[in-house]
Scaffold this active site. Structure first.
Site, PDB file in Angstrom:
ATOM      1  N   GLN A   1      -7.614  14.918   1.853  1.00 45.48           N
ATOM      2  CA  GLN A   1      -6.328  14.411   2.363  1.00 45.48           C
ATOM      3  C   GLN A   1      -5.147  15.010   1.602  1.00 45.48           C
ATOM      4  O   GLN A   1      -4.152  15.440   2.203  1.00 45.48           O
ATOM      5  CB  GLN A   1      -6.317  12.877   2.234  1.00 45.48           C
ATOM      6  CG  GLN A   1      -5.087  12.201   2.830  1.00 45.48           C
ATOM      7  CD  GLN A   1      -5.164  10.663   2.697  1.00 45.48           C
ATOM      8  OE1 GLN A   1      -6.125  10.117   2.165  1.00 45.48           O
ATOM      9  NE2 GLN A   1      -4.142   9.983   3.185  1.00 45.48           N
TER      10      GLN A   1
ATOM     11  N   GLU B   1      -8.894  -2.588   6.379  1.00 43.77           N
ATOM     12  CA  GLU B   1      -7.918  -2.705   7.463  1.00 43.77           C
ATOM     13  C   GLU B   1      -8.377  -3.741   8.476  1.00 43.77           C
ATOM     14  O   GLU B   1      -9.533  -4.151   8.482  1.00 43.77           O
ATOM     15  CB  GLU B   1      -7.734  -1.355   8.187  1.00 43.77           C
ATOM     16  CG  GLU B   1      -7.323  -0.227   7.254  1.00 43.77           C
ATOM     17  CD  GLU B   1      -6.700   0.962   7.980  1.00 43.77           C
ATOM     18  OE1 GLU B   1      -6.290   0.811   9.157  1.00 43.77           O
ATOM     19  OE2 GLU B   1      -6.625   2.037   7.358  1.00 43.77           O
TER      20      GLU B   1
ATOM     21  N   LYS C   1      -9.945  11.840   7.412  1.00 42.73           N
ATOM     22  CA  LYS C   1     -10.053  10.498   7.991  1.00 42.73           C
ATOM     23  C   LYS C   1     -10.987  10.414   9.186  1.00 42.73           C
ATOM     24  O   LYS C   1     -11.492   9.342   9.484  1.00 42.73           O
ATOM     25  CB  LYS C   1      -8.670  10.037   8.473  1.00 42.73           C
ATOM     26  CG  LYS C   1      -7.614   9.951   7.394  1.00 42.73           C
ATOM     27  CD  LYS C   1      -7.649   8.609   6.743  1.00 42.73           C
ATOM     28  CE  LYS C   1      -6.431   8.391   5.870  1.00 42.73           C
ATOM     29  NZ  LYS C   1      -6.480   7.066   5.243  1.00 42.73           N
TER      30      LYS C   1
ATOM     31  N   HIS D   1       0.840  -1.206   0.000  1.00 44.48           N
ATOM     32  CA  HIS D   1       0.000   0.000   0.000  1.00 44.48           C
ATOM     33  C   HIS D   1       0.875   1.256   0.000  1.00 44.48           C
ATOM     34  O   HIS D   1       0.665   2.177  -0.797  1.00 44.48           O
ATOM     35  CB  HIS D   1      -0.921  -0.009   1.223  1.00 44.48           C
ATOM     36  CG  HIS D   1      -1.712   1.258   1.408  1.00 44.48           C
ATOM     37  ND1 HIS D   1      -2.705   1.657   0.532  1.00 44.48           N
ATOM     38  CD2 HIS D   1      -1.646   2.221   2.367  1.00 44.48           C
ATOM     39  CE1 HIS D   1      -3.214   2.807   0.951  1.00 44.48           C
ATOM     40  NE2 HIS D   1      -2.595   3.182   2.055  1.00 44.48           N
TER      41      HIS D   1
HETATM   42 MN    MN Z   1      -5.939   3.985   7.218  1.00 42.93          MN
END
Ligand code: MN
Length: 435
Positions: A250, A211, A263, A144
């Site tokens: 972001q 996640e 977030k 990632h």
């Molecule tokens: Mn994250």
């Protein structure tokens, strides 16, 4: 790692007196025994702790009242609490004993148990499993980090600190919600055109991040770091976590202090916490670092953690648009990856977090960061899947997606499978986007 032994509670031959727990493919056979917090739909009953078994929940409040939960008084009291925090704070030996008690209560032939302690899962509203005091989100997938780095800094994708220090940021707990909660499209400040001033409005680049959340068990005193060799045993269990992210917000806000409003508007967790004890058969070696990568510094290096500190949780993301649901299409699988691909083990993340003396508490949540693998179909967020929108995703209706649209539902699933053991699952982490 021997603190989490593979024992008779993992015997694949065990069955439960709850018939649905013996059905092939169930997430919740008697070998799993994940813990959660529920109340009956449509009531304002006090939240209760339960264990998922097949299609049902075994009510641990009720079981504790009936003295079915044996062992330390603190264990029985913890089962009567409104969240898992007290259970999480128990010494490791009590947790192990607790798993054996649950296994014996729920396996076939357990005569002392009455069916009145069972609540159909369909009749239950699931709540957050713990009172989460603090939440930290890591960035532990090198795939990632490399993909995102390549998009934004093609000449220098992976920053020089990545292979030395687990990267993370402090998130926010007030906006953590349980699976099934709608997610509202956040507004924020963005700047698409570097020559023009920024504007304010609804995000146009809403994304999910696949996640895994690690719940902290017993905490540590401030100023008392947890050594790496003890760090694994400080974890209580795992859930699925969707770290919803607004990419345009972001991009504009993240330098120099990291993620903020992009977030913290919402993060969704799955309701069932799969315990570290249940995961014992699915431990794997730590990520095999490429030749030339540095070894972890001594405070992050432990032979046992290297040998068995990884966890092979197979993860998948599915997407369903409003039109797909209206036209009767099943959710489409977008990606699949495994937690075993994390560059850092969960124990390394916890040891690092406390290395400066920072105190963790029972119920604190550590996010893994987006779990991506090396393969193209193992990319754990749309930013990677569509390569920042350049390569849109085609849905079965003919619709395309660069980022999430209103009405889209994101579904995350996880499971563990290994030859010679019963498959265990995590249930689902779901959320629909609303405008
Ligand atoms: Mn994250």
């Amino acid at each position: 790692m021997t603190r989490f032994p593979v024992d008779e509670t993992h015997d694949p031959a065990l069955t439960s007196w709850v018939p649905s727990a013996n059905a092939p493919g169930t997430d919740f056979p008697v070998q799993n025994l994940p813990l959660g917090v529920f109340r009956r739909h449509g009531t304002h009953d006090r939240p209760r702790i339960g264990v998922a078994i097949g299609d049902a929940i075994f009510d641990l409040f009720h079981a504790a009242q009936e003295s079915l939960v044996t062992g330390a008084d603190t264990l029985r009291e913890a089962c009567e609490g409104p969240a898992l925090n007290s259970l999480m704070s128990l010494p490791h030996a009590h947790r192990l004993q607790f798993r054996h008690t649950l296994s014996q209560l729920l396996r076939a032939g357990a005569h002392t148990v009455s069916r009145t302690q069972l609540v159909p899962r369909a009749d239950a509203e699931m709540l957050l499993p713990a009172s989460i005091g603090d939440y930290t989100d890591f960035y532990a997938s090198i795939y990632h980090a490399s993909n995102v780095g390549r998009m934004f800094r093609p000449e220098n994708p992976l920053l020089p600190n990545y292979k030395w220090v687990p990267i993370g940021y402090h998130g926010r707990t007030s906006s953590i919600v349980v699976s099934g909660t709608e997610v509202h499209r956040p507004s924020g400040q963005t700047r698409d055109d570097a020559a023009a001033p920024p504007s304010f409005g609804p995000t146009r680049r809403l994304d999910y991040e696949l996640e895994v959340g690690f719940f902290v068990g017993r905490g540590n005193a401030q100023g008392a770091p947890v050594p790496i060799e003890h760090a694994g045993a400080r974890l209580f269990g795992l859930c699925l976590l969707n770290d919803w992210s607004a990419r345009d917000i972001q991009t504009w806000e993240y330098q120099p202090l990291g993620p903020f409003l992009a977030k913290n508007f919402s993060s969704t967790v799955s309701p069932w916490v799969v315990t570290m004890e249940a995961l014992a058969p699915f431990r794997v070696p730590a990520f095999a670092r490429a030749a030339g990568d540095p070894a972890p510094l001594p405070y992050l290096y432990d032979d046992a953690d290297q040998a068995g500190g990884g966890i092979d949780v197979r993860l998948e993301v599915l997407l369903s648009s409003a039109r797909m649901r209206a036209e009767g299409h099943a959710p489409m699988q977008v990606s699949r990856s495994t937690l075993a691909d994390l560059y850092w083990t969960p124990a390394q993340l916890l040891a690092h977090h406390t290395a400066n003396g920072c105190n963790l508490q029972p119920g604190d949540l550590l996010g893994s960061g987006t779990v991506s693998g090396e393969a193209k179909d193992a990319r754990g967020c749309l930013l990677e899947v569509t390569w920042r929108g350049a390569d849109p995703l085609l849905l079965p209706t003919g619709e395309t997606r660069r980022f999430l649209e209103d009405g889209d539902e994101v579904i995350m699933r996880g499971s563990c499978e290994r030859e010679g053991f019963a498959r265990i699952g995590f249930g689902e982490c779901r959320g629909v986007v609303r405008g």
